[in-house]
Design a protein around this motif. Sequence first.
Motif, short mmCIF file in Angstrom:
data_model
loop_
_atom_site.label_atom_id
_atom_site.label_comp_id
_atom_site.label_asym_id
_atom_site.label_seq_id
_atom_site.Cartn_x
_atom_site.Cartn_y
_atom_site.Cartn_z
N LYS A 70 0.82 -1.21 0.00
CA LYS A 70 0.00 0.00 0.00
C LYS A 70 0.85 1.26 0.00
CE LYS A 70 -0.25 -0.06 5.01
NZ LYS A 70 -1.09 -0.17 6.17
N ILE A 71 0.20 2.33 -0.46
CA ILE A 71 0.74 3.68 -0.35
C ILE A 71 -0.44 4.57 0.02
CG2 ILE A 71 1.89 5.61 -1.52
CD1 ILE A 71 2.91 3.51 -3.60
N ALA A 72 -0.33 5.29 1.14
CA ALA A 72 -1.39 6.20 1.58
C ALA A 72 -0.83 7.61 1.64
CB ALA A 72 -1.93 5.78 2.94
N TRP A 73 -1.64 8.60 1.28
CA TRP A 73 -1.19 9.98 1.25
C TRP A 73 -2.30 10.92 1.69
CZ3 TRP A 73 -3.09 7.32 -2.78
CH2 TRP A 73 -4.12 7.91 -3.51
N ARG A 74 -1.89 12.17 1.89
CA ARG A 74 -2.84 13.25 2.17
C ARG A 74 -2.24 14.53 1.64
NH1 ARG A 74 -1.32 16.24 7.09
NH2 ARG A 74 0.59 15.31 7.82
N THR A 75 -3.09 15.49 1.33
CA THR A 75 -2.57 16.78 0.90
C THR A 75 -2.13 17.55 2.14
OG1 THR A 75 -4.82 17.67 0.88
CG2 THR A 75 -3.92 16.95 -1.23
N THR A 76 -1.12 18.38 1.94
CA THR A 76 -0.61 19.20 3.03
C THR A 76 -0.71 20.68 2.74
OG1 THR A 76 1.64 19.06 2.15
CG2 THR A 76 1.00 17.42 3.82
N GLY A 77 -1.06 21.04 1.53
CA GLY A 77 -1.19 22.45 1.18
C GLY A 77 -1.53 22.62 -0.28
N GLY A 78 -2.07 23.78 -0.60
CA GLY A 78 -2.39 24.08 -1.99
C GLY A 78 -3.87 24.14 -2.24
N ASP A 79 -4.25 24.01 -3.51
CA ASP A 79 -5.61 24.22 -3.97
C ASP A 79 -6.53 23.01 -3.83
OD1 ASP A 79 -4.79 26.76 -4.86
OD2 ASP A 79 -4.20 25.97 -6.82
#
Length: 152
Positions: A70-79
């Motif tokens: 697996k690969i999990a992510w989240r946004t940390t900044g931007g639009d």
Amino acid sequence: MSTVKEAVEVAVPIRTAYNQWTQFAEFPKFMDGVEEVRQLDDTHNHWTTKVGGVRREFDTEIVDQLADEKIAWRTTGGDVKQMGMVRFQSVDNLHTRVELIMDIETSGPAEKAADLLGVMDRQVKGDMRRFKEYIEARGGESGSWRGRVTPG
């Protein structure tokens, strides 16, 4: 927040499918609307997208990664505000199930209307179909990153 899910079975071993997915700079080759992904370090990427004529830039952080799983992510900044996970499951020695789950927060009336009309869902389905075509046509990965990222 909308949740989008899609899975495809690719005719490559799990290691090949996973390794290719770790090559974020290659995403524009199969993800419609992704213009560029720049890998800043092992866990951070900067994205530039253009969907429906609207350009967006945002940063993501990988928060959980285990090779061939697996690969999990989240946004940390931007639009853009989103989080997601891609999971890899071996079907047999030559086939892998790749499942993508994303939670996306739409902003603005145009994006909310597009979401209600299923635009994001169709986009993700198309991206996964194109990933399948891309990796099967290549027959192998263009690189790999086998590191581990743990939540916390």
